[in-house]
Design a protein around this motif. Structure first.
Motif, PDB file in Angstrom:
ATOM      1  N   ASP A  14     -31.401  -1.226 -19.069  1.00 12.34           N
ATOM      2  CA  ASP A  14     -31.542  -1.600 -20.004  1.00 12.34           C
ATOM      3  C   ASP A  14     -31.326  -0.585 -21.531  1.00 12.34           C
ATOM      4  O   ASP A  14     -30.746  -0.589 -21.972  1.00 12.34           O
ATOM      5  CB  ASP A  14     -32.168  -3.633 -20.714  1.00 12.34           C
ATOM      6  CG  ASP A  14     -31.411  -4.110 -19.706  1.00 12.34           C
ATOM      7  OD1 ASP A  14     -30.292  -3.942 -18.929  1.00 12.34           O
ATOM      8  OD2 ASP A  14     -32.416  -5.047 -19.418  1.00 12.34           O
ATOM      9  N   THR A  15     -32.590   0.050 -21.406  1.00 12.71           N
ATOM     10  CA  THR A  15     -32.956   0.976 -22.456  1.00 12.71           C
ATOM     11  C   THR A  15     -33.291   2.519 -22.055  1.00 12.71           C
ATOM     12  O   THR A  15     -34.100   2.650 -20.353  1.00 12.71           O
ATOM     13  CB  THR A  15     -34.204   1.017 -22.958  1.00 12.71           C
ATOM     14  OG1 THR A  15     -33.864  -0.758 -23.072  1.00 12.71           O
ATOM     15  CG2 THR A  15     -35.010   1.644 -24.012  1.00 12.71           C
ATOM     16  N   TRP A  16     -32.071   3.462 -21.931  1.00  8.61           N
ATOM     17  CA  TRP A  16     -32.073   4.249 -21.869  1.00  8.61           C
ATOM     18  C   TRP A  16     -32.693   5.582 -22.611  1.00  8.61           C
ATOM     19  O   TRP A  16     -32.044   5.893 -23.975  1.00  8.61           O
ATOM     20  CB  TRP A  16     -30.897   5.354 -21.266  1.00  8.61           C
ATOM     21  CG  TRP A  16     -29.687   4.415 -21.069  1.00  8.61           C
ATOM     22  CD1 TRP A  16     -29.221   3.280 -21.480  1.00  8.61           C
ATOM     23  CD2 TRP A  16     -29.498   4.179 -19.893  1.00  8.61           C
ATOM     24  NE1 TRP A  16     -28.630   2.474 -20.751  1.00  8.61           N
ATOM     25  CE2 TRP A  16     -29.015   3.418 -18.742  1.00  8.61           C
ATOM     26  CE3 TRP A  16     -29.650   5.279 -18.150  1.00  8.61           C
ATOM     27  CZ2 TRP A  16     -28.089   3.615 -17.549  1.00  8.61           C
ATOM     28  CZ3 TRP A  16     -29.300   4.808 -17.382  1.00  8.61           C
ATOM     29  CH2 TRP A  16     -29.023   3.731 -16.950  1.00  8.61           C
ATOM     30  N   GLU A  17     -33.842   6.569 -22.607  1.00  7.24           N
ATOM     31  CA  GLU A  17     -34.210   7.570 -23.630  1.00  7.24           C
ATOM     32  C   GLU A  17     -34.485   8.861 -23.033  1.00  7.24           C
ATOM     33  O   GLU A  17     -34.582   8.651 -21.508  1.00  7.24           O
ATOM     34  CB  GLU A  17     -35.028   7.186 -24.063  1.00  7.24           C
ATOM     35  CG  GLU A  17     -36.473   6.995 -23.758  1.00  7.24           C
ATOM     36  CD  GLU A  17     -37.848   6.481 -24.575  1.00  7.24           C
ATOM     37  OE1 GLU A  17     -38.797   6.330 -23.678  1.00  7.24           O
ATOM     38  OE2 GLU A  17     -37.480   6.130 -25.398  1.00  7.24           O
ATOM     39  N   ARG A  61     -33.141   6.985 -32.377  1.00  7.24           N
ATOM     40  CA  ARG A  61     -33.310   5.473 -31.837  1.00  7.24           C
ATOM     41  C   ARG A  61     -33.448   4.599 -32.908  1.00  7.24           C
ATOM     42  O   ARG A  61     -32.693   3.563 -33.008  1.00  7.24           O
ATOM     43  CB  ARG A  61     -35.563   5.745 -31.711  1.00  7.24           C
ATOM     44  CG  ARG A  61     -36.286   4.227 -31.056  1.00  7.24           C
ATOM     45  CD  ARG A  61     -36.891   4.984 -30.735  1.00  7.24           C
ATOM     46  NE  ARG A  61     -37.299   3.624 -30.333  1.00  7.24           N
ATOM     47  CZ  ARG A  61     -38.346   2.097 -31.690  1.00  7.24           C
ATOM     48  NH1 ARG A  61     -37.944   2.368 -32.438  1.00  7.24           N
ATOM     49  NH2 ARG A  61     -38.986   1.283 -30.726  1.00  7.24           N
ATOM     50  N   ARG A 118     -36.346   5.008 -18.825  1.00 14.43           N
ATOM     51  CA  ARG A 118     -37.348   3.633 -18.564  1.00 14.43           C
ATOM     52  C   ARG A 118     -36.939   2.096 -17.787  1.00 14.43           C
ATOM     53  O   ARG A 118     -37.712   1.819 -16.911  1.00 14.43           O
ATOM     54  CB  ARG A 118     -37.832   3.221 -20.421  1.00 14.43           C
ATOM     55  CG  ARG A 118     -38.335   4.225 -21.108  1.00 14.43           C
ATOM     56  CD  ARG A 118     -39.115   3.700 -22.734  1.00 14.43           C
ATOM     57  NE  ARG A 118     -38.656   2.349 -23.248  1.00 14.43           N
ATOM     58  CZ  ARG A 118     -38.858   2.369 -24.224  1.00 14.43           C
ATOM     59  NH1 ARG A 118     -40.055   2.726 -24.578  1.00 14.43           N
ATOM     60  NH2 ARG A 118     -37.703   1.605 -24.980  1.00 14.43           N
ATOM     61  N   ILE A 157     -29.653   1.368 -25.874  1.00 10.78           N
ATOM     62  CA  ILE A 157     -30.072   0.072 -25.634  1.00 10.78           C
ATOM     63  C   ILE A 157     -28.633  -1.202 -24.932  1.00 10.78           C
ATOM     64  O   ILE A 157     -28.120  -0.566 -25.653  1.00 10.78           O
ATOM     65  CB  ILE A 157     -30.479  -0.975 -26.890  1.00 10.78           C
ATOM     66  CG1 ILE A 157     -29.796  -0.981 -28.225  1.00 10.78           C
ATOM     67  CG2 ILE A 157     -32.018   0.238 -27.247  1.00 10.78           C
ATOM     68  CD1 ILE A 157     -30.194  -2.156 -29.002  1.00 10.78           C
ATOM     69  N   LYS A 158     -29.137  -2.290 -23.819  1.00 14.78           N
ATOM     70  CA  LYS A 158     -27.620  -2.638 -23.643  1.00 14.78           C
ATOM     71  C   LYS A 158     -27.363  -3.590 -24.732  1.00 14.78           C
ATOM     72  O   LYS A 158     -26.569  -3.905 -24.598  1.00 14.78           O
ATOM     73  CB  LYS A 158     -28.663  -3.654 -22.744  1.00 14.78           C
ATOM     74  CG  LYS A 158     -27.345  -5.083 -21.492  1.00 14.78           C
ATOM     75  CD  LYS A 158     -27.824  -5.370 -21.274  1.00 14.78           C
ATOM     76  CE  LYS A 158     -28.952  -6.630 -21.975  1.00 14.78           C
ATOM     77  NZ  LYS A 158     -29.441  -7.545 -20.356  1.00 14.78           N
ATOM     78  N   MET A 209     -25.941  -2.801 -19.175  1.00  7.43           N
ATOM     79  CA  MET A 209     -25.569  -1.639 -19.183  1.00  7.43           C
ATOM     80  C   MET A 209     -24.487  -0.983 -19.182  1.00  7.43           C
ATOM     81  O   MET A 209     -24.816  -0.303 -18.071  1.00  7.43           O
ATOM     82  CB  MET A 209     -26.812  -1.235 -19.322  1.00  7.43           C
ATOM     83  CG  MET A 209     -27.317   0.123 -20.832  1.00  7.43           C
ATOM     84  SD  MET A 209     -25.923   0.537 -22.209  1.00  7.43           S
ATOM     85  CE  MET A 209     -27.350   1.689 -22.688  1.00  7.43           C
ATOM     86  N   ASN A 233     -23.330  -2.434 -26.399  1.00 13.94           N
ATOM     87  CA  ASN A 233     -24.191  -1.273 -25.808  1.00 13.94           C
ATOM     88  C   ASN A 233     -24.512  -0.344 -27.158  1.00 13.94           C
ATOM     89  O   ASN A 233     -22.704   0.110 -27.310  1.00 13.94           O
ATOM     90  CB  ASN A 233     -23.734  -0.606 -24.822  1.00 13.94           C
ATOM     91  CG  ASN A 233     -23.763  -1.491 -23.590  1.00 13.94           C
ATOM     92  OD1 ASN A 233     -23.033  -1.385 -22.514  1.00 13.94           O
ATOM     93  ND2 ASN A 233     -24.499  -2.866 -22.885  1.00 13.94           N
ATOM     94  N   THR A 277     -25.446   3.584 -27.474  1.00 16.30           N
ATOM     95  CA  THR A 277     -26.329   4.818 -27.655  1.00 16.30           C
ATOM     96  C   THR A 277     -25.781   5.918 -28.574  1.00 16.30           C
ATOM     97  O   THR A 277     -24.646   6.304 -28.616  1.00 16.30           O
ATOM     98  CB  THR A 277     -25.295   5.334 -25.912  1.00 16.30           C
ATOM     99  OG1 THR A 277     -26.444   4.902 -24.907  1.00 16.30           O
ATOM    100  CG2 THR A 277     -26.145   7.321 -25.678  1.00 16.30           C
ATOM    101  N   TYR A 316     -31.202   8.411 -27.218  1.00 18.64           N
ATOM    102  CA  TYR A 316     -31.768   6.381 -27.084  1.00 18.64           C
ATOM    103  C   TYR A 316     -30.613   5.884 -27.755  1.00 18.64           C
ATOM    104  O   TYR A 316     -29.439   5.675 -27.724  1.00 18.64           O
ATOM    105  CB  TYR A 316     -32.634   6.431 -28.649  1.00 18.64           C
ATOM    106  CG  TYR A 316     -33.449   4.924 -27.819  1.00 18.64           C
ATOM    107  CD1 TYR A 316     -34.840   5.254 -27.255  1.00 18.64           C
ATOM    108  CD2 TYR A 316     -32.623   4.039 -29.263  1.00 18.64           C
ATOM    109  CE1 TYR A 316     -35.375   4.413 -27.353  1.00 18.64           C
ATOM    110  CE2 TYR A 316     -33.858   2.371 -28.466  1.00 18.64           C
ATOM    111  CZ  TYR A 316     -35.353   2.949 -27.912  1.00 18.64           C
ATOM    112  OH  TYR A 316     -36.017   1.576 -27.669  1.00 18.64           O
TER     113      TYR A 316
END
Length: 280
Positions: free
Chosen positions: A5-8, A252, A2, A19-20, A26, A266, A268, A17
Motif C-alpha cells: 500500500d506504500t511505496w518509497e 512525501r 515497505r 500511497i494507496k 494500489m 492512489n 505517487t 513516495y
C-alpha cells in the motif's frame, strides 16, 4: 517498498513516495534506472486502472530494452549529431512495442487493465519526456518558474475528441469525460477492448528540453492522484518553498497533502533534483 500500500525510494538525486490512499487497491507503479557507464537515467510513473496487471507489466519490461537501445545509440558515433531525434524515435518505438506485448498478455488473460506512462530520459544536458495518459511532469527552473513537461490526454480535448469520433467512438460525462463512458484518459497502454477499436491509443506525445537553458532545480513526475488536488504551480511552490533541500520530505509531504486535500486516487510522486555542477 515497505508494503503493497506504500511505496518509497530514496536515492542520491531521486526520491519517490506513494500511497494507496482512498482506493481499494494500489495500482500505481514507478521505475528508476540509472546507468553510470553511459550516463543515461530513466524515470517512469505508471498509473494503472482496471487492476494492477498493466502497470506491473510496463514497470517490469519498458526500461529493460529501452536502456539497451539508448546505450547503443550513444555508442554509435554516426548518430551523435541527431541523438535527440534518435532518442525520441527509440522511446516512441519501445512504448508502442511494449503496448503490443501487453495487449497479447491481457487478451489471453481476458484482462481489461490499462496504465498511463510518463517517462523521462536524462542524458548529459538533454531531457526527453514522453507522456501517454494523464500522469504529469513539471520542472522548477533556475528562476523558480514552473515549466510543464507534459500535457494530459483527456477525452474532451479537441484533438482527442476528434480522433475518438473518427474511430467511430464517443465520449460521455460520468463524473468526468470518459471514452465510451468508461475511461477517463484517452491514451493508455493496455485497455484492449477500447484499443482494438482504436478509441484509446498508446502513442506518446514527446517533448525535449535543453537542461543548460533551463538550469532546473528539480523535476516532479506524478500520477493524477496528485494533480486532482494540485495545479502545476502549486506543486512546484510546495517543494520550492519548504523542501528543496530535502526532496524525500518534499515528495512525501506532497503525497500526504494531496490525500489531506481530498484526493480519491492512489498518489505517487517522484522528485528528481539537478545539482548545478552536473549541468555545466
Amino acid at each position: 517498498m515497505r508494503d503493497r500500500d506504500t511505496w518509497e525510494l530514496i536515492e542520491e538525486n531521486c526520491c519517490v513516495y506513494a500511497i494507496k490512499g482512498r482506493r481499494p487497491k494500489m495500482e500505481d507503479r514507478f521505475s528508476v534506472t540509472k546507468d553510470k557507464e553511459s550516463g543515461i537515467s530513466l524515470y517512469g510513473i505508471f498509473d494503472g486502472h482496471g487492476g494492477e496487471f498493466a502497470a506491473d507489466f510496463v514497470e517490469k519490461h519498458l526500461f529493460k530494452e529501452l536502456l539497451k537501445k539508448l546505450q547503443a545509440a550513444v555508442e554509435d558515433k554516426s548518430k551523435e549529431e541527431n541523438l535527440t531525434n534518435e532518442f525520441v524515435r527509440l522511446l516512441t518505438k519501445e512504448i508502442l512495442e511494449v503496448d503490443l506485448e501487453l495487449l497479447v498478455k491481457v487478451k489471453a488473460a481476458k484482462n481489461v487493465a490499462g496504465t498511463t506512462a510518463l517517462v523521462a530520459i536524462v542524458y548529459k544536458n538533454l531531457l526527453i519526456v514522453a507522456n501517454v495518459g494523464d500522469s504529469r511532469g513539471v520542472i522548477c527552473d533556475s528562476k523558480g518558474n514552473t515549466v510543464p513537461l507534459s500535457f494530459d490526454h483527456k477525452p474532451d480535448q479537441l484533438k482527442e475528441r476528434r480522433r475518438i469520433r473518427d474511430a467511430g467512438g464517443f465520449i460521455a460525462y460520468n463524473g468526468v469525460w470518459r471514452v465510451a463512458g468508461i475511461l477517463a484518459t484517452s491514451r493508455a497502454l493496455g485497455d484492449f477492448p477500447l484499443k482494438d477499436r482504436n478509441l484509446v491509443i498508446a502513442r506518446p506525445d514527446i517533448l525535449t528540453f535543453d537542461l543548460t537553458d533551463l538550469k532546473p532545480k528539480f523535476m516532479i513526475l506524478a500520477t493524477d492522484g496528485l494533480w486532482d488536488t494540485f495545479n502545476n504551480e502549486d506543486a512546484v511552490a510546495f517543494i520550492k518553498d519548504s523542501f528543496e533541500k530535502d526532496p524525500y520530505k518534499g515528495a512525501r509531504s506532497l503525497v500526504l497533502q494531496a490525500f489531506k486535500n481530498g484526493s480519491m486516487d492512489n498518489v505517487t510522486v517522484l522528485v528528481v533534483t539537478f545539482p548545478s555542477s552536473e549541468l555545466s
